[in-house]
Motif scaffolding. Structure first.
Motif, PDB file in Angstrom:
ATOM      1  N   GLU A 218       0.832  -1.213   0.000  1.00 27.07           N
ATOM      2  CA  GLU A 218       0.000   0.000   0.000  1.00 27.07           C
ATOM      3  C   GLU A 218       0.864   1.260   0.000  1.00 27.07           C
ATOM      4  O   GLU A 218       0.636   2.173  -0.808  1.00 27.07           O
ATOM      5  N   GLY A 219       1.850   1.320   0.887  1.00 24.48           N
ATOM      6  CA  GLY A 219       2.697   2.505   0.952  1.00 24.48           C
ATOM      7  C   GLY A 219       3.494   2.725  -0.316  1.00 24.48           C
ATOM      8  O   GLY A 219       3.588   3.841  -0.832  1.00 24.48           O
ATOM      9  N   SER A 221       2.824   1.660  -3.338  1.00 27.57           N
ATOM     10  CA  SER A 221       1.974   1.958  -4.491  1.00 27.57           C
ATOM     11  C   SER A 221       1.542   3.422  -4.529  1.00 27.57           C
ATOM     12  O   SER A 221       1.189   3.940  -5.590  1.00 27.57           O
ATOM     13  N   LYS A 222       1.569   4.098  -3.398  1.00 25.27           N
ATOM     14  CA  LYS A 222       1.188   5.510  -3.347  1.00 25.27           C
ATOM     15  C   LYS A 222       2.357   6.441  -3.669  1.00 25.27           C
ATOM     16  O   LYS A 222       2.163   7.646  -3.834  1.00 25.27           O
ATOM     17  N   ARG A 228       9.191   4.080  -5.773  1.00 26.32           N
ATOM     18  CA  ARG A 228       8.386   2.996  -5.214  1.00 26.32           C
ATOM     19  C   ARG A 228       9.212   1.925  -4.489  1.00 26.32           C
ATOM     20  O   ARG A 228       8.760   1.371  -3.495  1.00 26.32           O
ATOM     21  N   PRO A 352       6.913  10.558   2.568  1.00 26.19           N
ATOM     22  CA  PRO A 352       6.014   9.510   2.047  1.00 26.19           C
ATOM     23  C   PRO A 352       6.676   8.149   1.833  1.00 26.19           C
ATOM     24  O   PRO A 352       5.969   7.129   1.783  1.00 26.19           O
ATOM     25  N   THR A 353       8.008   8.110   1.692  1.00 29.20           N
ATOM     26  CA  THR A 353       8.690   6.838   1.454  1.00 29.20           C
ATOM     27  C   THR A 353      10.008   6.824   2.225  1.00 29.20           C
ATOM     28  O   THR A 353      10.468   7.870   2.706  1.00 29.20           O
TER      29      THR A 353
END
Length: 408
Positions: A218-219, A221-222, A228, A352-353
Motif C-alpha cells: 500500500e505505501g 503503491s502511493k 516505489r 512519504p517513502t
C-alpha cells in the motif's frame, strides 16, 4: 513273489546271488546324483575362473588408463558464464564446466585443482570463463578477480537513483549498478539491460510480482513511480546473471530483500511502535541517513519524540537533499524553503517513502528506540558521533562545540 532272479557267476568264476531290482534302482540313482554334483562343481569352478579372469582384465585396463583423461590445451576463446551455487564441490564445479564446454572433462579440472587450496574457498555466483580451456587454465582463471561477474554490493544508506558528486559528476545508484551487472564479456557479446530499462521496470512493473512484501504494497503503491522501491532493497551482496532481463533481476533482488526484512523482524516488530510496518521502514531510513551505527537507537528516539510532539517538525537535512539526489547532510537555505513532500522543515510527520536502503541495525533501532527525552541531535565529532539534547539551548551549545572540533 520273490525278487530273486536266480544265481550267476561273477568275473572270478564264483557263483553269487543276483541283486534285487530295488538295489539296482538305488545304485543307478546314486550314480546320477554323483554325476550332477560333479557337473555343478565343474560349472562353479568355471564361473570362479571367469570372475578372476574378468577382474584381471579390468585391473589391467584400469592400470593402463591411470593418469589419462581428456584435456584441452591453452587459455580458451570466447565467453562462457558458469554459475557456482552454494554447496558445490570441486567435482560439481568441474562437471558444470565440462557441460558448458569450458573444460574437456571433469577430471581435467579436478586434477588441476588438487594442489590448490584456494579452490575450496570459491564463492557462489557467476563466473566468466572461456570455451575449451585446459584444466589448469580453468582453475587459474576461476580463482582470479577478473572471472567473478554480475556481483553488486549494496551498502546501507544507498539510494535507487544516481547521486550528484561534489565535482559535478554522478555516483551510480542501485538501479544503475544492477543494470551494469547484467553485462558480461570484454566485447559486450551478451545483451545488457540499460539503466533506463531498469528504471522503467522499477517504476511500472507490478509491485507484488516483483516480490514487494504484502505489508509494504500500500505505501509503495502511493509513492512517486521512481521512488516505489526505495528502502525495499536491503544492504548485501547480490549475484546478477549476465544477460538477465531487468524485471527478473529486480524480482530476485527484491524477493531476497523481503526475506532479509522478515529476518530483521518485519512486520511483526512494528506492532509495538504505534506505526505501520512501512512507516517503521521510513523511520529506519531516516536513522540510517542521519547517524552512525552506535547512535542509531538515540536518533530513532529523537524521531519518535518529534513525531509525538504536536508543534515540532522533524527538520532533517537528509530529507531535503533526497529529491535533489544529494548524499550530503548539509543543506542550503533556499532548498529548505523548497516545497515538496520530502521537506520535513515545512511539513509535519514522516516523508512519504524511505529515503535510502536500511541496514538491519537501523531496522532494529526503528523497532526499539533507546529510552530518553531527546528532541535534538547534531553531529558533533569528526567521526560522525552525534550529541543529543533535550532542548534548543543545549542543542545550540553542541552546535558550537561541533564547529570548534571541525565536525562540519
Amino acid at each position: 513273489m520273490s525278487d530273486d532272479l536266480g544265481l550267476f557267476a561273477d568275473d572270478s568264476g564264483e557263483t553269487t546271488r543276483p541283486r534285487g531290482r530295488r538295489q539296482v534302482r538305488e545304485e543307478r540313482e546314486r550314480f546320477r546324483r554323483r554325476r550332477r554334483q560333479r557337473s555343478v562343481t565343474a560349472l562353479a569352478g568355471l564361473f570362479v575362473l571367469l570372475l578372476v579372469g574378468t577382474g584381471v582384465v579390468y585391473g589391467v585396463s584400469q592400470f593402463l588408463q591411470i593418469g589419462t583423461y581428456d584435456d584441452y590445451q591453452g587459455q580458451g576463446t570466447g565467453d562462457v558464464v558458469v554459475e557456482v551455487e552454494s554447496g558445490d564441490t570441486v567435482s560439481a564445479i568441474g562437471t558444470k564446466l565440462r557441460q558448458a564446454d569450458v573444460v574437456a572433462s571433469t577430471k581435467a579440472f579436478v586434477k588441476a585443482a588438487e594442489n590448490n587450496r584456494q579452490i575450496n574457498g570459491i564463492q557462489p555466483g557467476f563466473y566468466l570463463m572461456k570455451s575449451k580451456m585446459s584444466g589448469q587454465a580453468a582453475v587459474t582463471h576461476i580463482l582470479s578477480p577478473e572471472a567473478k561477474t554480475g556481483r553488486v554490493e549494496v551498502r546501507g544508506g544507498q539510494r535507487l537513483e544516481d547521486q550528484l558528486t561534489p565535482d559535478g559528476g554522478h555516483s551510480p545508484g542501485i538501479l544503475t549498478k544492477l543494470a551494469e551487472a547484467t553485462c558480461a564479456g570484454a566485447q559486450g557479446s551478451r545483451p545488457c539491460a540499460t539503466p533506463e530499462q531498469m528504471h522503467e521496470v522499477a517504476a511500472t512493473a507490478d509491485l507484488a510480482s516483483l516480490g514487494v512484501p504484502e505489508w509494504a504494497l500500500e505505501g509503495a503503491s502511493k509513492a512517486e513511480p521512481k521512488r516505489r522501491l526505495e528502502g525495499l532493497i536491503m544492504p548485501g551482496i547480490y549475484d546478477i546473471k549476465p544477460g538477465e532481463a531487468p524485471e527478473e533481476v529486480l524480482r530476485q533482488v527484491v524477493t531476497k530483500s523481503a526475506a532479509m526484512l522478515e529476518a530483521a523482524g518485519m512486520p511483526q516488530a512494528a506492532e509495538s511502535t504505534g506505526h505501520s510496518p512501512y512507516e517503521v521502514l521510513i523511520i529506519a531510513s531516516l536513522v540510517q541517513s542521519e547517524g552512525i551505527a552506535k547512535d542509531f537507537p538515540k536518533v530513532s528516539r529523537v524521531v519518535y519524540n518529534r513525531l509525538t510532539h504536536p508543534v515540532i517538525r522533524l527538520g532533517l537535512d537528509s530529507t531535503i537533499n533526497y529529491p535533489l539526489d544529494k548524499p550530503t547532510l548539509l543543506t542550503k537555505p533556499e532548498d529548505r524553503q523548497r516545497p515538496g513532500p520530502y521537506n520535513t522543515y515545512l511539513n509535519y510527520g514522516l516523508p512519504p517513502t524511505p529515503i535510502s536502503t536500511v541496514s538491519k541495525e537501523a531496522v532494529a533501532a526503528a523497532e526499539k528506540p533507546e529510552e530518553g527525552g531527546w528532541k535534538y541531535f547534531v553531529k558533533c565529532y569528526p567521526d560522525g558521533t552525534s550529541c543529543f539534547a533535550n532542548n534548543d539551548q543545549e542543542h545550540q551549545a553542541f552546535i558550537e562545540e561541533a564547529r570548534k572540533r571541525g565536525a562540519f
